[in-house]
Structures are given as structure tokens and as C-alpha cells.
Motif scaffolding. Sequence first.
Motif, PDB file in Angstrom:
ATOM      1  N   GLU A  62       0.810  -1.213   0.000  1.00 21.67           N
ATOM      2  CA  GLU A  62       0.000   0.000   0.000  1.00 21.67           C
ATOM      3  C   GLU A  62       0.845   1.265   0.000  1.00 21.67           C
ATOM      4  OE1 GLU A  62      -2.662  -0.267   3.281  1.00 21.67           O
ATOM      5  OE2 GLU A  62      -3.659  -2.077   2.540  1.00 21.67           O
ATOM      6  N   GLY A  63       2.165   1.097  -0.117  1.00 20.80           N
ATOM      7  CA  GLY A  63       3.052   2.246  -0.169  1.00 20.80           C
ATOM      8  C   GLY A  63       3.469   2.797   1.171  1.00 20.80           C
ATOM      9  N   ARG A  64       3.117   2.115   2.265  1.00 18.83           N
ATOM     10  CA  ARG A  64       3.529   2.568   3.592  1.00 18.83           C
ATOM     11  C   ARG A  64       4.952   2.113   3.876  1.00 18.83           C
ATOM     12  NH1 ARG A  64      -1.298   0.341   7.258  1.00 18.83           N
ATOM     13  NH2 ARG A  64      -0.566  -1.522   6.167  1.00 18.83           N
ATOM     14  N   GLU A  65       5.690   2.959   4.576  1.00 23.13           N
ATOM     15  CA  GLU A  65       7.078   2.662   4.903  1.00 23.13           C
ATOM     16  C   GLU A  65       7.215   2.312   6.378  1.00 23.13           C
ATOM     17  OE1 GLU A  65       9.702   5.819   3.901  1.00 23.13           O
ATOM     18  OE2 GLU A  65       8.952   6.022   1.852  1.00 23.13           O
ATOM     19  N   ILE A  66       8.224   1.507   6.673  1.00 23.07           N
ATOM     20  CA  ILE A  66       8.641   1.316   8.062  1.00 23.07           C
ATOM     21  C   ILE A  66      10.163   1.387   8.105  1.00 23.07           C
ATOM     22  CG2 ILE A  66       8.619  -1.219   7.848  1.00 23.07           C
ATOM     23  CD1 ILE A  66       7.903  -1.244  10.882  1.00 23.07           C
ATOM     24  N   LEU A  67      10.665   2.184   9.007  1.00 23.37           N
ATOM     25  CA  LEU A  67      12.109   2.330   9.164  1.00 23.37           C
ATOM     26  C   LEU A  67      12.687   1.070   9.794  1.00 23.37           C
ATOM     27  CD1 LEU A  67      14.650   4.241   9.195  1.00 23.37           C
ATOM     28  CD2 LEU A  67      14.006   4.757  11.552  1.00 23.37           C
ATOM     29  N   LEU A  68      13.688   0.488   9.150  1.00 24.61           N
ATOM     30  CA  LEU A  68      14.378  -0.673   9.713  1.00 24.61           C
ATOM     31  C   LEU A  68      15.539  -0.230  10.599  1.00 24.61           C
ATOM     32  CD1 LEU A  68      14.426  -3.042   6.600  1.00 24.61           C
ATOM     33  CD2 LEU A  68      12.754  -2.945   8.465  1.00 24.61           C
ATOM     34  N   TYR A  69      16.372   0.652  10.081  1.00 25.92           N
ATOM     35  CA  TYR A  69      17.473   1.201  10.865  1.00 25.92           C
ATOM     36  C   TYR A  69      18.126   2.331  10.076  1.00 25.92           C
ATOM     37  CZ  TYR A  69      20.319  -1.864   7.838  1.00 25.92           C
ATOM     38  OH  TYR A  69      20.897  -2.493   6.756  1.00 25.92           O
ATOM     39  N   ARG A  70      19.014   3.040  10.737  1.00 24.75           N
ATOM     40  CA  ARG A  70      19.825   4.068  10.074  1.00 24.75           C
ATOM     41  C   ARG A  70      21.290   3.650  10.134  1.00 24.75           C
ATOM     42  NH1 ARG A  70      15.760   7.404  12.420  1.00 24.75           N
ATOM     43  NH2 ARG A  70      14.887   8.881  10.894  1.00 24.75           N
ATOM     44  N   VAL A  71      22.038   4.036   9.120  1.00 24.71           N
ATOM     45  CA  VAL A  71      23.486   3.821   9.103  1.00 24.71           C
ATOM     46  C   VAL A  71      24.143   5.185   9.221  1.00 24.71           C
ATOM     47  CG1 VAL A  71      25.426   2.738   7.921  1.00 24.71           C
ATOM     48  CG2 VAL A  71      23.097   1.897   7.512  1.00 24.71           C
ATOM     49  N   CYS A  77      26.465  -1.042   6.601  1.00 27.93           N
ATOM     50  CA  CYS A  77      25.073  -1.408   6.350  1.00 27.93           C
ATOM     51  C   CYS A  77      24.900  -2.915   6.495  1.00 27.93           C
ATOM     52  CB  CYS A  77      24.653  -0.953   4.960  1.00 27.93           C
ATOM     53  SG  CYS A  77      22.975  -1.420   4.519  1.00 27.93           S
ATOM     54  N   MET A  78      24.096  -3.323   7.479  1.00 27.17           N
ATOM     55  CA  MET A  78      23.925  -4.745   7.779  1.00 27.17           C
ATOM     56  C   MET A  78      23.336  -5.510   6.602  1.00 27.17           C
ATOM     57  SD  MET A  78      21.410  -7.152   8.758  1.00 27.17           S
ATOM     58  CE  MET A  78      20.117  -6.426   9.734  1.00 27.17           C
ATOM     59  N   LEU A  79      22.330  -4.937   5.929  1.00 21.77           N
ATOM     60  CA  LEU A  79      21.713  -5.649   4.809  1.00 21.77           C
ATOM     61  C   LEU A  79      22.710  -5.863   3.676  1.00 21.77           C
ATOM     62  CD1 LEU A  79      18.065  -4.271   4.400  1.00 21.77           C
ATOM     63  CD2 LEU A  79      18.821  -6.467   5.297  1.00 21.77           C
ATOM     64  N   THR A  80      23.569  -4.870   3.456  1.00 22.70           N
ATOM     65  CA  THR A  80      24.599  -5.022   2.438  1.00 22.70           C
ATOM     66  C   THR A  80      25.508  -6.197   2.771  1.00 22.70           C
ATOM     67  OG1 THR A  80      24.586  -2.669   1.893  1.00 22.70           O
ATOM     68  CG2 THR A  80      26.558  -3.900   1.304  1.00 22.70           C
ATOM     69  N   GLU A 130      24.723  -6.937  16.197  1.00 21.40           N
ATOM     70  CA  GLU A 130      24.108  -5.765  16.828  1.00 21.40           C
ATOM     71  C   GLU A 130      22.819  -5.380  16.111  1.00 21.40           C
ATOM     72  OE1 GLU A 130      25.179  -1.028  17.240  1.00 21.40           O
ATOM     73  OE2 GLU A 130      26.809  -2.480  17.292  1.00 21.40           O
ATOM     74  N   ARG A 131      22.859  -5.383  14.793  1.00 23.69           N
ATOM     75  CA  ARG A 131      21.676  -4.990  14.026  1.00 23.69           C
ATOM     76  C   ARG A 131      20.552  -6.023  14.140  1.00 23.69           C
ATOM     77  NH1 ARG A 131      21.273   0.283  13.504  1.00 23.69           N
ATOM     78  NH2 ARG A 131      22.795   1.219  12.093  1.00 23.69           N
ATOM     79  N   ILE A 132      20.903  -7.291  14.214  1.00 21.15           N
ATOM     80  CA  ILE A 132      19.865  -8.317  14.379  1.00 21.15           C
ATOM     81  C   ILE A 132      19.120  -8.104  15.686  1.00 21.15           C
ATOM     82  CG2 ILE A 132      19.491 -10.771  14.822  1.00 21.15           C
ATOM     83  CD1 ILE A 132      21.576 -11.367  12.676  1.00 21.15           C
ATOM     84  N   CYS A 133      19.840  -7.769  16.740  1.00 21.69           N
ATOM     85  CA  CYS A 133      19.186  -7.471  18.024  1.00 21.69           C
ATOM     86  C   CYS A 133      18.242  -6.279  17.885  1.00 21.69           C
ATOM     87  CB  CYS A 133      20.239  -7.184  19.097  1.00 21.69           C
ATOM     88  SG  CYS A 133      21.171  -8.640  19.611  1.00 21.69           S
TER      89      CYS A 133
END
Length: 218
Positions: A62-71, A77-80, A130-133
Motif C-alpha cells: 500500500e506504499g507505507r514505509e517502516i524504518l528498519l534502521y539508520r546507518v 550497512c547490515m543488509l549489504t 548488533e543490528r539483528i538485536c
Amino acid sequence: MSWLGKFPALKDVEDKQLYAELAGQKVLHAPKGHQLFREGDACKGYVLVISGSVRVYKIDEEGREILLYRVGEGQSCMLTTTCLLGLQHYPAEGVAESDVDLIVLSPKLFERLLVGSNSFRRYAMAYIGERICDMMMLIEDVAFGRMDQRVARILLSRAEKEGDVLTCTHQELAFELGTAREVVSRMLKSFERRAWVELNRGTIVLLERSLLGQMSHE
């Protein structure tokens, strides 16, 4: 000063050749608002942020965002990292929240550093942990947290950097909380009726931090 000064752990890379390659990496610049990666993009390298902030977020159907984290400065960047390790495409979006200076290590150099440097490997793995926590706490908050508590917490979190006058919109808060703007507005109106906050166009003034703090921990 070398960009490595922002990453003390990387200054201990044992192999002189690897260290020289690290020190010789070109600093890249991304202006505020620049899309660094999109969901489904291939991962092109290991990202280290020298200055500025990168917002990593997920968008629903629906186009809504949720913040996962900031670098932020001195972080990776954990996802990277996990995409490089798992040979996966990005599962989320990343955008420069401010002007950003960063280093992007090639996948080959990243792999050589993991194999050839204990200090680099410890740094990369510790940051993933750390990011997983943080992500587990986010999931718990979204799944089980009361919205009034979540709104109170995000106001107090922003106040740590901005003071009592927050420059943000209801929509921006909704993005960070992964909910609808109307839900956030309803909570803020409730806080205003209690004289905890004052709502203005583009700003939110915190009048009773202590009461917001009590609410956030009920």
C-alpha cells in the motif's frame, strides 16, 4: 586524515597489502535524497559510511514505509553485508537521509578481507549481531507494542538530538513507525489534549517529557 580514522577496528587489519588497498579506496558522495539501493537490486559492494546518515526502510504493497534502521558515521550497512554473504538481492530500500560520504568495497575485496583479516571479520560479524538485536526489538515493538507508547518513545528519541522542538511531520513519524499518518495524528492529538505536546505546522513542541517518559514505559 585517512577515512580509516572513522573506523578504528579497520586500522588493525593485519595484512599490509589489504590495509593499503583499504586506505586507497576512493571516497564517494551521495546527496541528500539519493536512492542508494532499491528492493531487488543486486548488491554491488560493502558500504561504510564516513559521514551523514542512510535510512534503510521497507515499503508494503500500500506504499507505507517502516524504518528498519539508520546507518550513521563510522557504521556499515547490515543488509549489504548479509546480501554479500548470502549472494542475495536487497530486500529493502536505502536512501541518503542527508549528504553522505561513503566507501564501497568491491565484493572481491570484501571476501579477501573476511578471509585474510581477523579484525575485519570480527568487525563485520559484530555489526551484524548488533543490528539483528535491533531488528528483533523492532519486530517485538511492531507486533506487540501499544501505539501510544511507540509514539511517545519516538518523540523522546528525537528530542535527544533536537531538543523540545521537533521539526517533523506526522507522516514522517508514521513512516518510522510503520503505520498510517491518521493513527499517529490521533495519538498526537490525544497527547495535545493532555497538554503534553503542542502541535504546529511542521513542528511538535514537547511540553511534558517526564509524562511522555512514563507513558512510554507503562
